[in-house]
Design an enzyme around this catalytic site. Sequence first.
Site, PDB file in Angstrom:
ATOM      1  N   ASN A   1       0.868  -1.175   0.000  1.00 30.39           N
ATOM      2  CA  ASN A   1       0.000   0.000   0.000  1.00 30.39           C
ATOM      3  C   ASN A   1       0.906   1.226   0.000  1.00 30.39           C
ATOM      4  O   ASN A   1       1.434   1.611   1.048  1.00 30.39           O
ATOM      5  CB  ASN A   1      -0.892  -0.047   1.245  1.00 30.39           C
ATOM      6  CG  ASN A   1      -1.885   1.105   1.297  1.00 30.39           C
ATOM      7  OD1 ASN A   1      -1.827   2.027   0.479  1.00 30.39           O
ATOM      8  ND2 ASN A   1      -2.790   1.069   2.251  1.00 30.39           N
TER       9      ASN A   1
ATOM     10  N   ARG B   1      -2.595  -1.988  -3.530  1.00 27.05           N
ATOM     11  CA  ARG B   1      -3.788  -1.169  -3.352  1.00 27.05           C
ATOM     12  C   ARG B   1      -3.681   0.018  -4.298  1.00 27.05           C
ATOM     13  O   ARG B   1      -2.680   0.739  -4.295  1.00 27.05           O
ATOM     14  CB  ARG B   1      -3.852  -0.664  -1.918  1.00 27.05           C
ATOM     15  CG  ARG B   1      -5.032   0.231  -1.725  1.00 27.05           C
ATOM     16  CD  ARG B   1      -5.091   0.815  -0.360  1.00 27.05           C
ATOM     17  NE  ARG B   1      -6.282   1.623  -0.247  1.00 27.05           N
ATOM     18  CZ  ARG B   1      -6.425   2.620   0.605  1.00 27.05           C
ATOM     19  NH1 ARG B   1      -5.466   2.927   1.431  1.00 27.05           N
ATOM     20  NH2 ARG B   1      -7.535   3.310   0.631  1.00 27.05           N
TER      21      ARG B   1
ATOM     22  N   HIS C   1     -12.830   3.224  -0.410  1.00 29.15           N
ATOM     23  CA  HIS C   1     -12.814   2.228   0.678  1.00 29.15           C
ATOM     24  C   HIS C   1     -13.498   0.933   0.254  1.00 29.15           C
ATOM     25  O   HIS C   1     -13.977   0.176   1.098  1.00 29.15           O
ATOM     26  CB  HIS C   1     -13.557   2.730   1.942  1.00 29.15           C
ATOM     27  CG  HIS C   1     -12.889   3.848   2.660  1.00 29.15           C
ATOM     28  ND1 HIS C   1     -13.608   4.883   3.213  1.00 29.15           N
ATOM     29  CD2 HIS C   1     -11.594   4.094   2.937  1.00 29.15           C
ATOM     30  CE1 HIS C   1     -12.773   5.734   3.799  1.00 29.15           C
ATOM     31  NE2 HIS C   1     -11.533   5.275   3.640  1.00 29.15           N
TER      32      HIS C   1
ATOM     33  N   ARG D   1     -11.567  16.389   6.415  1.00 22.16           N
ATOM     34  CA  ARG D   1     -12.377  16.718   5.231  1.00 22.16           C
ATOM     35  C   ARG D   1     -13.791  17.108   5.654  1.00 22.16           C
ATOM     36  O   ARG D   1     -14.344  16.530   6.590  1.00 22.16           O
ATOM     37  CB  ARG D   1     -12.461  15.519   4.287  1.00 22.16           C
ATOM     38  CG  ARG D   1     -11.124  15.120   3.730  1.00 22.16           C
ATOM     39  CD  ARG D   1     -11.271  13.976   2.725  1.00 22.16           C
ATOM     40  NE  ARG D   1     -10.039  13.211   2.675  1.00 22.16           N
ATOM     41  CZ  ARG D   1      -9.982  11.882   2.679  1.00 22.16           C
ATOM     42  NH1 ARG D   1     -11.082  11.151   2.701  1.00 22.16           N
ATOM     43  NH2 ARG D   1      -8.831  11.271   2.641  1.00 22.16           N
TER      44      ARG D   1
ATOM     45  N   GLU E   1      -8.156  -4.945   4.915  1.00 20.56           N
ATOM     46  CA  GLU E   1      -8.034  -4.708   3.475  1.00 20.56           C
ATOM     47  C   GLU E   1      -6.889  -5.516   2.887  1.00 20.56           C
ATOM     48  O   GLU E   1      -6.977  -6.009   1.767  1.00 20.56           O
ATOM     49  CB  GLU E   1      -7.807  -3.208   3.214  1.00 20.56           C
ATOM     50  CG  GLU E   1      -9.061  -2.393   3.495  1.00 20.56           C
ATOM     51  CD  GLU E   1      -8.784  -0.928   3.708  1.00 20.56           C
ATOM     52  OE1 GLU E   1      -8.229  -0.583   4.773  1.00 20.56           O
ATOM     53  OE2 GLU E   1      -9.108  -0.118   2.827  1.00 20.56           O
TER      54      GLU E   1
END
Length: 395
Positions: free
Chosen positions: A7, A90, A179, A240, A382
């Site tokens: 990743n 990823r 996601h 955010r 993940e």
Amino acid sequence: MKVLVINAGSSSIKYQLFEMPAATVLARGMVERIGSEQSGLSYHQAGQKGSRDVQAGDHQQAMGVILQALTDAQIGALHDIQEIAAVGHRVVHGGEEFTDSVKIDPDVLDSIERFADLAPLHNPPNLTGIRAAQQALPEAVQVACFDTAFHASIPKAAYLYGLPYEIYEQFRVRRYGFHGTSHRYVARRAAALLERDPAASNLITCHLGNGCSITAVKEGKSIDTSMGLTPLEGVVMGTRCGDLDPAIVFYLTDKGYSIEQLNEMCNKKSGLLGISGASNDMRNLVDLAEGGHERAKLAIDIFCYRIKKYIGTYTAVLGSVDAVVFTGGIGENSPLIREQVCSNLPQIGIEIDSKRNAGRSGEYLISAERSRVRVYVIATDEEAAIAADTYQFAR
Ligand code: ADP
């Protein structure tokens, strides 16, 4: 078979080495601060945990550090890096092209590069990570797993914005969602806990980490998700802003803010950090709120309120809901946030049992016996999902 999962972010590469198909983790770690004078490796390998300073001026060197650590005489999990049969990467944005994981070839690399336009902070480092891995392990099968792929099943009525249709045709402006690997993983685990076929389960999955997104999963497929063209839309996140009246941007432009300043504000200075004025880290905010910090409490209230709204919306979208799932750093670890999100929802069949909600690790039920909708905490993984996809190609 040994499968390495990578990743790659802008200044870090996380890695995990799996023995497949058992998905046993042989090693994991991260090279941080790539490109600086103070690059560091942290690792959990061969039963040992540690960290050390390393030289990682770029991603290529960082990959070299990882492969060296994996074959290190003291902490190595491998005798030879050639034991790695496949590498799973990823990749954040797969545009409209990738609806599943793919084996990487030059065309796939071109497409990932093209979609960098849509994910300028993520796709370029992802691509650098792939190139570094290809160079270091030319014999290994390389697979890309996209954050957007699980959401490829969202219907047009849910992915189009109310803009002129030509904007979609010309620029592919639409909801993509992110996601996806996490939502897909916890949705499958939830179906297993419900003892249902994934294709027969309706779920609302809440991934609450630094970035947060909520997904409506109908019969095992994503049919709507809170993040949009970019990961900025949806619930309030660490830094955010989430959903916003777009006119706010025009209004603030009129007041003298530049587009660059607004971009920075909405992505890096808003959300929990911007509201509280104190921190983007939920642990800090919970502590501060308990100590009477008014704006920390307000940030938590807004965070939970927005998630509750999405649960209500997606309940309407799905018609019937079998389970709500909490995952991600906040979803897995904060009983307080889960309790506040699920408060006053008995009318839609959601009731939390505070004893069950008190918190353990792993996968567990937190809804009350009488709750019509089950509520689970499921630790996301993940990397394991990427390893499983990669193994399918390499087998
Ligand atoms: P990322 O999205 O970067 O992978 P994580 O999924 O690790 O991030 O989530 C990070 C968030 O999880 C942070 O806001 C952190 O404060 C929060 N978190 C971790 N542990 C707890 C906890 N015990 N209580 C509340 N929040 C927590």
